[in-house]
Design a protein around this motif. Structure first.
Motif, PDB file in Angstrom:
ATOM      1  N   MET A 166       0.715  -0.945  -0.123  1.00  0.00           N
ATOM      2  CA  MET A 166      -0.064  -0.044   0.248  1.00  0.00           C
ATOM      3  C   MET A 166       0.776   1.145   0.090  1.00  0.00           C
ATOM      4  O   MET A 166       1.964   1.212   0.577  1.00  0.00           O
ATOM      5  CB  MET A 166      -0.791  -0.118   1.214  1.00  0.00           C
ATOM      6  CG  MET A 166      -1.967  -1.165   1.358  1.00  0.00           C
ATOM      7  SD  MET A 166      -3.052  -0.946   2.616  1.00  0.00           S
ATOM      8  CE  MET A 166      -1.882  -1.207   4.045  1.00  0.00           C
ATOM      9  N   LEU A 193     -12.955   0.149  -4.568  1.00  0.00           N
ATOM     10  CA  LEU A 193     -12.653  -0.222  -3.236  1.00  0.00           C
ATOM     11  C   LEU A 193     -11.793  -1.606  -3.494  1.00  0.00           C
ATOM     12  O   LEU A 193     -12.638  -2.651  -3.755  1.00  0.00           O
ATOM     13  CB  LEU A 193     -13.475  -0.330  -2.132  1.00  0.00           C
ATOM     14  CG  LEU A 193     -13.158  -0.752  -0.759  1.00  0.00           C
ATOM     15  CD1 LEU A 193     -11.719   0.563  -0.190  1.00  0.00           C
ATOM     16  CD2 LEU A 193     -14.172  -0.772   0.208  1.00  0.00           C
ATOM     17  N   GLY A 194     -10.602  -1.970  -3.028  1.00  0.00           N
ATOM     18  CA  GLY A 194     -10.170  -3.272  -2.955  1.00  0.00           C
ATOM     19  C   GLY A 194      -9.085  -3.466  -4.263  1.00  0.00           C
ATOM     20  O   GLY A 194      -8.003  -4.298  -3.884  1.00  0.00           O
ATOM     21  N   SER A 195      -9.345  -2.792  -5.170  1.00  0.00           N
ATOM     22  CA  SER A 195      -8.439  -2.760  -6.475  1.00  0.00           C
ATOM     23  C   SER A 195      -7.517  -1.597  -6.697  1.00  0.00           C
ATOM     24  O   SER A 195      -6.363  -1.531  -6.817  1.00  0.00           O
ATOM     25  CB  SER A 195      -9.133  -3.284  -7.483  1.00  0.00           C
ATOM     26  OG  SER A 195     -10.014  -2.527  -7.937  1.00  0.00           O
ATOM     27  N   TYR A 223      -7.917   1.178  -4.149  1.00  0.00           N
ATOM     28  CA  TYR A 223      -7.440   1.601  -2.693  1.00  0.00           C
ATOM     29  C   TYR A 223      -8.177   0.460  -1.689  1.00  0.00           C
ATOM     30  O   TYR A 223      -9.317   0.008  -2.174  1.00  0.00           O
ATOM     31  CB  TYR A 223      -7.815   2.995  -2.543  1.00  0.00           C
ATOM     32  CG  TYR A 223      -9.249   3.375  -2.174  1.00  0.00           C
ATOM     33  CD1 TYR A 223      -9.892   3.474  -0.956  1.00  0.00           C
ATOM     34  CD2 TYR A 223     -10.105   3.310  -3.506  1.00  0.00           C
ATOM     35  CE1 TYR A 223     -11.191   3.456  -0.689  1.00  0.00           C
ATOM     36  CE2 TYR A 223     -11.573   3.629  -3.207  1.00  0.00           C
ATOM     37  CZ  TYR A 223     -11.924   3.753  -1.747  1.00  0.00           C
ATOM     38  OH  TYR A 223     -13.573   3.832  -1.677  1.00  0.00           O
ATOM     39  N   ASP A 224      -7.584   0.457  -0.703  1.00  0.00           N
ATOM     40  CA  ASP A 224      -8.430  -0.459   0.313  1.00  0.00           C
ATOM     41  C   ASP A 224      -8.424   0.289   1.560  1.00  0.00           C
ATOM     42  O   ASP A 224      -8.991  -0.449   2.689  1.00  0.00           O
ATOM     43  CB  ASP A 224      -7.506  -1.727   0.324  1.00  0.00           C
ATOM     44  CG  ASP A 224      -6.276  -1.819   1.009  1.00  0.00           C
ATOM     45  OD1 ASP A 224      -5.634  -0.516   1.225  1.00  0.00           O
ATOM     46  OD2 ASP A 224      -5.611  -2.658   1.107  1.00  0.00           O
ATOM     47  N   GLN A 225      -8.193   1.399   1.797  1.00  0.00           N
ATOM     48  CA  GLN A 225      -8.530   2.037   3.145  1.00  0.00           C
ATOM     49  C   GLN A 225      -8.399   3.639   3.153  1.00  0.00           C
ATOM     50  O   GLN A 225      -7.533   4.263   2.368  1.00  0.00           O
ATOM     51  CB  GLN A 225      -7.320   1.605   4.305  1.00  0.00           C
ATOM     52  CG  GLN A 225      -7.704   2.230   5.943  1.00  0.00           C
ATOM     53  CD  GLN A 225      -6.595   1.478   6.568  1.00  0.00           C
ATOM     54  OE1 GLN A 225      -6.112   0.352   6.708  1.00  0.00           O
ATOM     55  NE2 GLN A 225      -5.963   2.328   7.447  1.00  0.00           N
ATOM     56  N   VAL A 251     -12.794   0.893   5.551  1.00  0.00           N
ATOM     57  CA  VAL A 251     -12.329  -0.134   4.971  1.00  0.00           C
ATOM     58  C   VAL A 251     -13.344  -0.660   4.006  1.00  0.00           C
ATOM     59  O   VAL A 251     -13.359  -1.634   3.334  1.00  0.00           O
ATOM     60  CB  VAL A 251     -11.614  -1.523   5.394  1.00  0.00           C
ATOM     61  CG1 VAL A 251     -10.371  -0.859   6.198  1.00  0.00           C
ATOM     62  CG2 VAL A 251     -12.592  -1.514   6.736  1.00  0.00           C
ATOM     63  N   THR A 302      -3.483   1.033  -3.693  1.00  0.00           N
ATOM     64  CA  THR A 302      -3.191  -0.269  -3.976  1.00  0.00           C
ATOM     65  C   THR A 302      -2.984  -0.916  -5.589  1.00  0.00           C
ATOM     66  O   THR A 302      -2.345  -1.840  -5.974  1.00  0.00           O
ATOM     67  CB  THR A 302      -4.232  -1.417  -3.383  1.00  0.00           C
ATOM     68  OG1 THR A 302      -5.371  -1.099  -3.766  1.00  0.00           O
ATOM     69  CG2 THR A 302      -4.246  -1.179  -1.905  1.00  0.00           C
TER      70      THR A 302
END
Length: 208
Positions: A6, A32-34, A36-38, A53, A75
């Protein structure tokens, strides 16, 4: 970056339209998840951190505020780009800064010298250090120019209420932020003016 690593981007959003809006709606062009994740923000009164999250079981906050300050963990190894359009606040926001370290928003819509961007705060009397995180080198360094859309850590010598000197009233602008795979900002577009940052070392500018 890649392989699940990250990269943290310190960001602030000056538009009044984001006040109370969900994180997912403001960042609706990102996945979200691909991408950025937070997203995290600092609780100024406690000094602790709140995180989002995208899972109601763990989310500690879910909405954004105008001129708030956030850490976005990118991410996507190819980088991310998002565009926001809005009006600057109807009145200038006030940040209650404590003695010690505070995370503050960029109050500007164009690159501005620190002394002008931090109008209302006096170096050596009110504060003694202003730093930002460089996601490319993953190091912290001093700041001489405040840039739009970023957030900064300021070390206050005294507690003080700071009226953020951001443009306010009816100023409307569209801003596009692009971050490379290391989270480093490579381009910011304000209206018809575009600034491109190459390795954070030099920049080019075009205007229409």
């Amino acid at each position: 970056a890649g392989g699940g690593v990250m990269d943290m981007v310190l960001a602030s959003i000056p538009f009044q339209e984001v006040q109370g809006q969900s994180i997912s709606s403001v960042l609706n062009t990102l996945t979200l998840g691909s991408d950025y994740d937070q997203v995290s923000t600092r609780n100024a009164s406690t000094g602790g951190w709140l995180s989002y999250v995208g899972d109601a079981r763990f989310d500690q906050f879910t909405t954004l505020e105008s001129c708030g300050t956030y850490e976005i963990y990118v991410t996507n190894p190819s980088g991310v780009t998002f565009t926001l359009t809005g009006n600057t606040p109807a009145t200038r926001p006030v940040k209650n800064l404590i003695a010690g370290w505070n995370l503050i928003p960029s109050p500007v819509l164009a690159d501005t010298p620190v002394s002008q961007a931090l109008a209302g705060l006096t170096a050596g009397t009110d504060y003694d250090d202003l730093v930002r995180y460089d996601p490319v080198t993953r190091t912290w360094g001093p700041v001489t120019t405040v840039k739009p859309g970023q957030a900064y850590w300021i070390h206050m010598l005294v507690a003080k209420s700071w009226e953020v000197p951001t443009p306010f009233g009816t100023t409307t602008t569209t801003t596009t932020f692009a971050y490379d795979g290391d989270g480093g900002r490579v381009k910011v577009t304000e209206g018809t003016n575009t600034q491109t940052f190459i390795g954070e070392l030099y920049e080019t500018q075009s205007g229409g």
